[in-house]
Motif scaffolding. Structure first.
Motif, PDB file in Angstrom:
ATOM      1  N   UNK A   1      33.696  -3.187  -1.260  1.00 41.58           N
ATOM      2  CA  UNK A   1      32.313  -3.648  -1.060  1.00 41.58           C
ATOM      3  C   UNK A   1      31.497  -3.696  -2.350  1.00 41.58           C
ATOM      4  N   UNK A   2      31.676  -2.713  -3.228  1.00 40.22           N
ATOM      5  CA  UNK A   2      30.901  -2.697  -4.473  1.00 40.22           C
ATOM      6  C   UNK A   2      31.262  -3.901  -5.336  1.00 40.22           C
ATOM      7  N   UNK A   3      32.554  -4.185  -5.433  1.00 39.29           N
ATOM      8  CA  UNK A   3      32.983  -5.354  -6.200  1.00 39.29           C
ATOM      9  C   UNK A   3      32.428  -6.627  -5.595  1.00 39.29           C
ATOM     10  N   UNK A   4      32.399  -6.690  -4.256  1.00 42.57           N
ATOM     11  CA  UNK A   4      31.863  -7.885  -3.584  1.00 42.57           C
ATOM     12  C   UNK A   4      30.371  -8.042  -3.880  1.00 42.57           C
ATOM     13  N   UNK A   5      29.617  -6.939  -3.829  1.00 39.66           N
ATOM     14  CA  UNK A   5      28.177  -6.994  -4.117  1.00 39.66           C
ATOM     15  C   UNK A   5      27.931  -7.471  -5.541  1.00 39.66           C
ATOM     16  N   UNK A   6      28.764  -7.044  -6.466  1.00 36.03           N
ATOM     17  CA  UNK A   6      28.570  -7.438  -7.854  1.00 36.03           C
ATOM     18  C   UNK A   6      29.061  -8.857  -8.114  1.00 36.03           C
ATOM     19  N   UNK A   7      29.964  -9.361  -7.272  1.00 36.49           N
ATOM     20  CA  UNK A   7      30.303 -10.777  -7.343  1.00 36.49           C
ATOM     21  C   UNK A   7      29.129 -11.631  -6.890  1.00 36.49           C
ATOM     22  N   UNK A   8      28.407 -11.145  -5.860  1.00 35.01           N
ATOM     23  CA  UNK A   8      27.220 -11.861  -5.389  1.00 35.01           C
ATOM     24  C   UNK A   8      26.117 -11.832  -6.437  1.00 35.01           C
ATOM     25  N   UNK A   9      26.011 -10.710  -7.164  1.00 39.12           N
ATOM     26  CA  UNK A   9      24.919 -10.518  -8.116  1.00 39.12           C
ATOM     27  C   UNK A   9      25.462  -9.925  -9.419  1.00 39.12           C
ATOM     28  N   UNK A  10      26.074 -10.766 -10.238  1.00 42.04           N
ATOM     29  CA  UNK A  10      26.652 -10.257 -11.494  1.00 42.04           C
ATOM     30  C   UNK A  10      25.614  -9.687 -12.448  1.00 42.04           C
ATOM     31  N   UNK A  11      24.340  -9.991 -12.217  1.00 43.68           N
ATOM     32  CA  UNK A  11      23.292  -9.476 -13.089  1.00 43.68           C
ATOM     33  C   UNK A  11      22.921  -8.028 -12.751  1.00 43.68           C
ATOM     34  N   UNK A  12      23.519  -7.460 -11.690  1.00 48.25           N
ATOM     35  CA  UNK A  12      23.152  -6.116 -11.247  1.00 48.25           C
ATOM     36  C   UNK A  12      24.402  -5.271 -11.014  1.00 48.25           C
ATOM     37  N   UNK A  13      24.178  -3.981 -10.841  1.00 46.64           N
ATOM     38  CA  UNK A  13      25.258  -3.047 -10.488  1.00 46.64           C
ATOM     39  C   UNK A  13      24.849  -2.279  -9.246  1.00 46.64           C
ATOM     40  N   UNK A  14      25.825  -1.960  -8.419  1.00 45.40           N
ATOM     41  CA  UNK A  14      25.552  -1.295  -7.141  1.00 45.40           C
ATOM     42  C   UNK A  14      26.474  -0.100  -6.951  1.00 45.40           C
ATOM     43  N   UNK A  15      25.993   0.837  -6.157  1.00 45.85           N
ATOM     44  CA  UNK A  15      26.811   1.979  -5.761  1.00 45.85           C
ATOM     45  C   UNK A  15      26.617   2.245  -4.276  1.00 45.85           C
ATOM     46  N   UNK A  16      27.620   2.775  -3.634  1.00 43.40           N
ATOM     47  CA  UNK A  16      27.568   3.079  -2.201  1.00 43.40           C
ATOM     48  C   UNK A  16      26.700   4.310  -1.981  1.00 43.40           C
ATOM     49  N   UNK A  17      25.728   4.187  -1.087  1.00 44.24           N
ATOM     50  CA  UNK A  17      24.875   5.330  -0.743  1.00 44.24           C
ATOM     51  C   UNK A  17      25.090   5.816   0.684  1.00 44.24           C
TER      52      UNK A  17
END
Length: 489
Positions: free
Chosen positions: A451-467
């Motif tokens: 999921x984190x990789x998918x979120x960053x594919x959607x928004x390469x300008x940002x980084x995400x972590x699972x909460x």
């Protein structure tokens, strides 16, 4: 000719000649109000259970809440689910939903929209049932109220969550009532607001005008027909393109394209009856009235809606599911009453006999069909129990801060639109939302393993972590700062 007294609830106006006259039968209002309360409770209960168990079938409820929420804040009706800053009047022309603002001020939730639709459908049942009793007498009105209230078109519309056509259902019931009660002015006055419900209903208004002309009121009829045609043309050729970023009315493509391939109008016309799904829908549309609706000119009012649906290349428009047939229900049931009335003076004894049993037949058909329709679920104990998936979804919601900008799929969407800015997953490039929340069991074209990789594919300008992880639900927060809004430096 009918001799309606001044206590009649319809607006006064000129009378339309009809083949079978006679004073209206008495129709006390109280039984129909009780029936409406029961129907409203059933509609709302079913809709609320589906909502609370995260079973919304589409993104439409979230879209309409974002629209109403914007109106409630005296803002332009921007619906971010359709795209950041998307003006919804460039999609469908339905300003009538602004009437929900007072309710939304009191009850700022998608659930308020579900209740409003339940109440509007129930109100239409009062109009339909009481009109039938005034025309046919006896207990026919309450029988038709049951048949109408349980009709497949309304059940499927309730299952499909809220849609703007909820306003058209009682309005069309009132239009048909006015036609049957010979009230020209009421016909016109109840028809006019239909053009504010959805752009295609201008064509239906035009057919109402043609019916008035057919009944002998040519001036009023032709003026109303001209108004309907003008309203349709104005909305699809001017107003919607003006509000659309693309500058066009996108839904022409439903007729002009099939799977991205252009098709000719001739191909669409020749394909009107090329599917058993279409034929089944047509048979059940008139079958629920024991086919008596076919004996009334009112049946012509279904043609505009059926026309675009049968021409469409989108199979979602063809069948008995979704909300598209709800506006046809008041028309066919009041056409049935008119058809029965016309048949009672027939010189064919078999037709008279059949007309005399058509109402109980329609009620029996509606009750029998319900075992295959959505409301059957209300008889099952498991419908009222929250399962593990529901608890997981609730846990995911708790992890999403109020006021956050959230990108998500259909499952959580309508639960977030009341107090967050919500985007459709994959539909908000460049926004770097605060939260990406996914249901991994949603039915993605390709499974989401990371999921984190998918979120960053959607928004390469940002980084995400699972909460938060709860069952199939994953909530991810942005760990990088958001980009400044355009123009803020």
């Amino acid at each position: 000719m009918l001799d309606l007294n001044q206590s009649e609830t319809d607006a006064p106006g000129e009378r339309i000649p009809r083949p079978a006259g006679g004073a209206p039968h008495p129709a006390p209002l109280r039984p129909y109000l009780i029936a409406a309360v029961v129907l409203c409770a059933v509609y709302f209960l079913y809709a609320y259970l589906r909502f609370s168990h995260f079973q919304s079938p589409s993104w439409d409820l979230g879209i309409f809440e974002q629209e109403v929420r914007a109106y409630a804040g005296f803002d332009a009706p921007v619906v971010d689910i359709k795209g950041p800053g998307y003006l919804i009047l460039g999609d469908h022309f339905s300003p009538v939903v602004a009437l929900l603002v007072p309710l939304y001020w009191i009850w700022p939730s998608a659930v308020a929209l579900l209740f409003a639709q339940a109440a509007l459908f129930a109100a239409s049942a009062v109009v339909v049932g009481r009109t039938v009793q005034q025309i046919l007498g006896g207990r026919s009105g309450l029988c038709v109220t049951v048949a109408y209230g349980l009709s497949w078109g309304l059940q499927e519309a309730v299952k499909a969550d809220f849609h703007e056509i909820a306003f058209a259902v009682p309005l069309l019931a009132l239009v048909c009532r006015a036609l049957l009660m010979e009230r020209v002015r009421a016909v016109v006055l109840w028809s006019l607001p239909l053009v504010l419900v959805k752009e295609d209903l201008g064509a239906t208004v035009a057919v109402v005008g043609l019916l008035l002309a057919l009944y002998g009121r040519r001036l009023q009829g032709f003026l109303l027909a001209a108004f309907g045609v003008l309203a349709f043309a104005l909305t699809v050729l001017v107003l919607i393109p003006a509000a659309s970023s693309a500058g066009t009315y996108d839904y022409w493509k439903k007729i002009e394209e099939d799977g991205g391939q252009e098709v000719s109008l001739l191909h669409s016309v020749l394909g009107v009856f090329d599917s058993s799904v279409k034929l089944e829908m047509l048979v059940f549309l008139v079958g629920i009235t024991a086919f008596m609706a076919l004996r009334s000119p009112l049946i012509l009012l279904v043609l505009p809606t059926l026309g675009w649906r049968l021409l469409s290349q989108d199979s979602n428009h063809w069948g008995m599911v979704w909300h598209y047939s709800a506006i046809l229900m008041p028309v066919v049931f009041l056409a049935m009453a008119d058809g029965i009335r016309r048949s009672q003076d027939s010189k064919r004894p078999w037709l008279v006999s059949y007309a005399n049993v058509a109402v109980p037949m329609a009620a029996a058909i509606a009750v029998a069909l319900t075992q295959h329709l959505p409301f059957r679920e209300l008889l099952r104990p498991e419908t009222y129990r929250a399962d593990v998936r529901t608890h997981a979804a609730e846990e995911a919601l708790e992890a999403i801060p109020v006021g956050a900008r959230v990108e998500t799929d259909i499952t959580l969407m309508a639960h977030l639109t009341g107090d967050r800015t919500v985007y459709w997953v994959g539909g908000a490039p460049g926004t770097a939302p605060d939260v990406v929340a996914l249901n991994l069991d949603f039915g993605w074209s390709q499974p989401i393993d990371d999921p984190v990789k998918y979120a960053q594919q959607l928004h390469p300008e940002a980084r995400y972590r699972v909460t938060r992880e709860a069952g199939p639900f994953v909530v991810m927060e942005r760990t990088t700062r958001s980009a400044p809004a355009p123009g803020n430096g």
